[in-house]
Design a protein around this motif. Structure first.
Motif, PDB file in Angstrom:
ATOM      1  N   ALA A  70      14.217  -2.578  -6.090  1.00  0.00           N
ATOM      2  CA  ALA A  70      14.130  -1.182  -5.658  1.00  0.00           C
ATOM      3  C   ALA A  70      12.905  -0.461  -6.205  1.00  0.00           C
ATOM      4  CB  ALA A  70      15.402  -0.436  -6.077  1.00  0.00           C
ATOM      5  N   ASP A  71      12.219  -1.063  -7.183  1.00  0.00           N
ATOM      6  CA  ASP A  71      11.042  -0.392  -7.749  1.00  0.00           C
ATOM      7  C   ASP A  71       9.726  -0.935  -7.192  1.00  0.00           C
ATOM      8  OD1 ASP A  71      11.069  -2.866  -8.964  1.00  0.00           O
ATOM      9  OD2 ASP A  71      10.783  -2.104 -11.014  1.00  0.00           O
ATOM     10  N   VAL A  72       9.767  -1.653  -6.075  1.00  0.00           N
ATOM     11  CA  VAL A  72       8.518  -2.108  -5.457  1.00  0.00           C
ATOM     12  C   VAL A  72       7.624  -0.895  -5.211  1.00  0.00           C
ATOM     13  CG1 VAL A  72       7.509  -3.018  -3.327  1.00  0.00           C
ATOM     14  CG2 VAL A  72       9.405  -4.207  -4.409  1.00  0.00           C
ATOM     15  N   ALA A  73       6.341  -1.027  -5.567  1.00  0.00           N
ATOM     16  CA  ALA A  73       5.436   0.122  -5.543  1.00  0.00           C
ATOM     17  C   ALA A  73       4.055  -0.289  -5.047  1.00  0.00           C
ATOM     18  CB  ALA A  73       5.332   0.716  -6.956  1.00  0.00           C
ATOM     19  N   PRO A  74       3.227   0.670  -4.659  1.00  0.00           N
ATOM     20  CA  PRO A  74       1.856   0.362  -4.272  1.00  0.00           C
ATOM     21  C   PRO A  74       1.138  -0.454  -5.348  1.00  0.00           C
ATOM     22  CG  PRO A  74       2.368   2.614  -3.687  1.00  0.00           C
ATOM     23  CD  PRO A  74       3.540   2.122  -4.481  1.00  0.00           C
ATOM     24  N   GLY A  75       0.404  -1.464  -4.909  1.00  0.00           N
ATOM     25  CA  GLY A  75      -0.297  -2.339  -5.844  1.00  0.00           C
ATOM     26  C   GLY A  75       0.431  -3.635  -6.132  1.00  0.00           C
ATOM     27  N   ASP A  76       1.748  -3.677  -5.882  1.00  0.00           N
ATOM     28  CA  ASP A  76       2.495  -4.920  -6.054  1.00  0.00           C
ATOM     29  C   ASP A  76       2.062  -5.942  -5.006  1.00  0.00           C
ATOM     30  OD1 ASP A  76       4.092  -4.196  -8.239  1.00  0.00           O
ATOM     31  OD2 ASP A  76       5.659  -3.325  -6.967  1.00  0.00           O
ATOM     32  N   LEU A  77       2.275  -7.202  -5.311  1.00  0.00           N
ATOM     33  CA  LEU A  77       2.069  -8.274  -4.347  1.00  0.00           C
ATOM     34  C   LEU A  77       3.416  -8.717  -3.792  1.00  0.00           C
ATOM     35  CD1 LEU A  77      -0.573 -10.566  -6.129  1.00  0.00           C
ATOM     36  CD2 LEU A  77      -0.966  -8.610  -4.607  1.00  0.00           C
ATOM     37  N   GLY A  96       0.803  -1.224   0.000  1.00  0.00           N
ATOM     38  CA  GLY A  96       0.000   0.000   0.000  1.00  0.00           C
ATOM     39  C   GLY A  96       0.828   1.261   0.000  1.00  0.00           C
ATOM     40  N   THR A  97       1.952   1.241   0.692  1.00  0.00           N
ATOM     41  CA  THR A  97       2.799   2.425   0.829  1.00  0.00           C
ATOM     42  C   THR A  97       4.259   2.004   0.824  1.00  0.00           C
ATOM     43  OG1 THR A  97       1.148   3.577   2.176  1.00  0.00           O
ATOM     44  CG2 THR A  97       3.413   4.368   2.336  1.00  0.00           C
ATOM     45  N   VAL A  98       5.093   2.757   0.151  1.00  0.00           N
ATOM     46  CA  VAL A  98       6.537   2.570   0.195  1.00  0.00           C
ATOM     47  C   VAL A  98       7.152   3.882   0.658  1.00  0.00           C
ATOM     48  CG1 VAL A  98       8.629   2.007  -1.094  1.00  0.00           C
ATOM     49  CG2 VAL A  98       6.463   0.879  -1.679  1.00  0.00           C
ATOM     50  N   LYS A  99       7.923   3.806   1.726  1.00  0.00           N
ATOM     51  CA  LYS A  99       8.471   5.029   2.331  1.00  0.00           C
ATOM     52  C   LYS A  99       9.956   4.855   2.598  1.00  0.00           C
ATOM     53  CE  LYS A  99       6.041   6.906   5.621  1.00  0.00           C
ATOM     54  NZ  LYS A  99       5.420   7.133   6.959  1.00  0.00           N
ATOM     55  N   GLU A 100      10.736   5.807   2.167  1.00  0.00           N
ATOM     56  CA  GLU A 100      12.164   5.810   2.481  1.00  0.00           C
ATOM     57  C   GLU A 100      12.412   6.822   3.596  1.00  0.00           C
ATOM     58  OE1 GLU A 100      15.959   5.144  -0.209  1.00  0.00           O
ATOM     59  OE2 GLU A 100      15.258   7.220  -0.392  1.00  0.00           O
ATOM     60  N   VAL A 101      13.016   6.348   4.661  1.00  0.00           N
ATOM     61  CA  VAL A 101      13.267   7.181   5.837  1.00  0.00           C
ATOM     62  C   VAL A 101      14.756   7.483   5.915  1.00  0.00           C
ATOM     63  CG1 VAL A 101      13.113   7.307   8.346  1.00  0.00           C
ATOM     64  CG2 VAL A 101      11.306   6.176   7.048  1.00  0.00           C
ATOM     65  N   THR A 102      15.090   8.760   6.020  1.00  0.00           N
ATOM     66  CA  THR A 102      16.479   9.183   6.168  1.00  0.00           C
ATOM     67  C   THR A 102      16.753   9.511   7.624  1.00  0.00           C
ATOM     68  OG1 THR A 102      16.463  10.107   3.933  1.00  0.00           O
ATOM     69  CG2 THR A 102      18.232  10.826   5.420  1.00  0.00           C
ATOM     70  N   LEU A 103      17.793   8.912   8.163  1.00  0.00           N
ATOM     71  CA  LEU A 103      18.131   9.067   9.565  1.00  0.00           C
ATOM     72  C   LEU A 103      19.351   9.959   9.717  1.00  0.00           C
ATOM     73  CD1 LEU A 103      17.662   5.335  10.557  1.00  0.00           C
ATOM     74  CD2 LEU A 103      15.998   7.176  10.695  1.00  0.00           C
ATOM     75  N   ASP A 104      19.699  10.251  10.963  1.00  0.00           N
ATOM     76  CA  ASP A 104      20.894  11.052  11.239  1.00  0.00           C
ATOM     77  C   ASP A 104      22.107  10.406  10.588  1.00  0.00           C
ATOM     78  OD1 ASP A 104      19.338  12.693  12.735  1.00  0.00           O
ATOM     79  OD2 ASP A 104      19.922  11.861  14.680  1.00  0.00           O
ATOM     80  N   GLY A 105      22.946  11.206   9.970  1.00  0.00           N
ATOM     81  CA  GLY A 105      24.135  10.700   9.307  1.00  0.00           C
ATOM     82  C   GLY A 105      23.887  10.266   7.880  1.00  0.00           C
ATOM     83  N   GLY A 106      22.637  10.376   7.417  1.00  0.00           N
ATOM     84  CA  GLY A 106      22.334  10.055   6.024  1.00  0.00           C
ATOM     85  C   GLY A 106      21.929   8.621   5.764  1.00  0.00           C
TER      86      GLY A 106
END
Length: 468
Positions: free
Chosen positions: A408-415, A336-346
């Motif tokens: 790396a291209d996993v997206a909403p709607g994929d199984l 449903g959602t793909v989110k990339e989270v950036t943390l301290d230090g990159g």
């Protein structure tokens, strides 16, 4: 050295590199056969199980869904039956049980182990031969024991002196055949597994301690009670175990008690149960043994100890559950959602959120269990990216797969499909956040059928009586 950090896991050294055993695959689309049921394969990138494309299965039955490979389940049941042909093999229903599965177990010639009134009810509904049922549980009520006796359950595994007293009273009022019992003992073995699923050490709720003398006293009381028939001793050292050394130590201690009963009480108990707990592969770090190897090792252990003790080997039984159903099932989700989270230090982590989570697989949160997964609906040409598959529940610990390389291209709607979810995932499933529990869809020879239907909103509200 600990990798914990006071600010949380995300700040720990190496936290975003994944576990040391996880290697980036050359092709993130490829399956690791050891983790999947025998019929699982990819056709043009689409995962197919039992000849059914999961894209078609989801189109018909929705997601999330548990997908049960019937032929694989039956093959694993037969493998244990044939390898342990001089044992009684009890399928441990707590791993996963339904009416259909109980019938498969019967048809493949296995016995059935249950540990609750509900599991016994399923066995009864399936028409299972009750003489081939064993009944476990550390707190069986008088009503539950009476029901088991009425149905003619083949053996009740007694777990405490309180339960034994209940059985003595019930047997006194029972006009039929003697009530057949096994005495569950704790052998003091610390299995190499998670502490919550290690069940033979002394400090836990199951069984009678051999070390303290409680086990021998329980045997004395069973033998003295009219209407009770003692079959033998039962030992279970835990779950998800790969090393037979734990079984060796447990068997030595249980057989020593078996010999003591013969020598001091003059009773040769005819049976002994060594439990289950045989491990399966959840990830590439796991290396489970084949049933034939397990059978050879366990026979050798028992034969050696019996010769040393000068006693005749009892009839043996085992209780595989996870080892049969675990690899036979996978769970399919929709992203449903793909989110990339950036943390301290990159540093970055990719979160792939799916339409299920800890309500259909609590094992990651409960046992810190590791799982794998694969993109199931298409072929991808993108490189692999370390990802974390998470659910939709209102919990930070709602994690399905802690670390896996997905395209790396996993997206909403994929199984996305997770293998080896047959054991305990549906059994432990909940309505947390008022989620609807998924269906179990059996697949075989290109056809699918629902064996446990998806819950509905009406099911969810059926027990809510409101404020009237």
């Amino acid at each position: 050295m600990s990798t914990t950090h006071q600010a949380g896991w995300a700040h720990a050294a190496g936290a975003l590199r994944g576990p040391s055993w996880l290697r980036e695959p050359a092709d993130p689309n490829a399956l690791v056969p050891l983790l999947w049921s025998g019929s699982a394969r990819k056709v043009d990138g689409v995962l197919e199980v039992g000849g059914v494309r999961l894209t078609d299965l989801v189109a018909e039955h929705g997601s999330p869904a548990y997908v049960l490979d019937e032929a694989d389940f039956r093959a694993r049941a037969r493998a244990f039956r044939d390898a342990f042909d001089d044992f009684d093999v009890f399928y441990a229903g707590k791993a996963f049980l339904s009416t259909a599965v109980a019938r498969w177990v019967a048809e493949e010639g296995l016995c059935l182990d249950v540990c609750s009134a509900g599991e016994l009810l399923v066995a009864e509904r399936a028409g299972f031969d009750m003489a081939r049922v064993g009944y476990h549980g550390n707190n069986k009520s008088t009503a539950e024991l009476a029901r088991a006796i009425e149905l003619g359950v083949g053996r009740i595994i007694v777990d405490s002196f309180d339960e034994l007293e209940r059985l003595v009273r019930l047997a006194a009022d029972h006009d039929g055949d003697p009530v057949r019992l096994m005495v569950r003992v704790t052998a003091g073995v610390e299995a190499h597994t998670h502490e919550y699923i290690a069940t033979a050490h002394e400090d836990q709720k199951f069984g009678f301690s051999i070390t303290s003398g409680d086990a021998l006293e329980a045997v004395r009381r069973v033998l003295a009670a009219p209407g009770l028939e003692l079959l033998g001793l039962h030992s279970h050292i835990g779950s998800q175990i790969f090393d037979s050394s734990g079984f060796e130590v447990a068997a030595r201690r249980v057989l020593a008690l078996h010999a003591t009963v013969a020598r001091e009480l003059g009773v040769a108990m005819p049976e002994m149960d060594l439990g289950g707990g045989f491990g399966i592969a959840y990830t590439t770090q796991d290396d489970p043994a084949e049933p034939s190897r397990l059978a050879a090792e366990m026979r050798a252990i028992v034969d050696h100890e019996c010769r040393a003790l000068g006693v005749e080997a009892p009839r043996l039984s085992i209780e595989p559950g996870r080892a049969i159903v675990g690899p036979s099932m996978c769970t399919v989700y929709t992203v449903g959602t793909v989110k990339e989270v950036t943390l301290d230090g990159g540093a970055r982590r990719t979160y792939v959120s799916v339409d299920g989570g800890m309500s259909d697989n609590i094992r990651t949160a409960l046992y810190d269990a590791d799982y794998s997964c694969t993109l199931a609906s298409r072929e991808s040409t993108a490189p692999g990216r370390l990802s974390r598959v998470v659910g939709k529940h209102c919990e930070a610990g709602d994690i399905v797969v802690k670390d896996e390389f997905l395209p790396a291209d996993v997206a909403p709607g994929d199984l996305v499909a997770v293998p080896a979810t047959g054991a305990y995932c549906r059994s432990l499933a909940s309505n947390y956040n008022h989620a609807l529990r998924p269906p179990v869809v059996a697949v075989r020879d290109g056809a699918s059928r629902v064996v446990v239907r998806r819950e509905t909103e009406d099911d969810l509200l059926a027990t809510d009586v409101g404020d009237e």
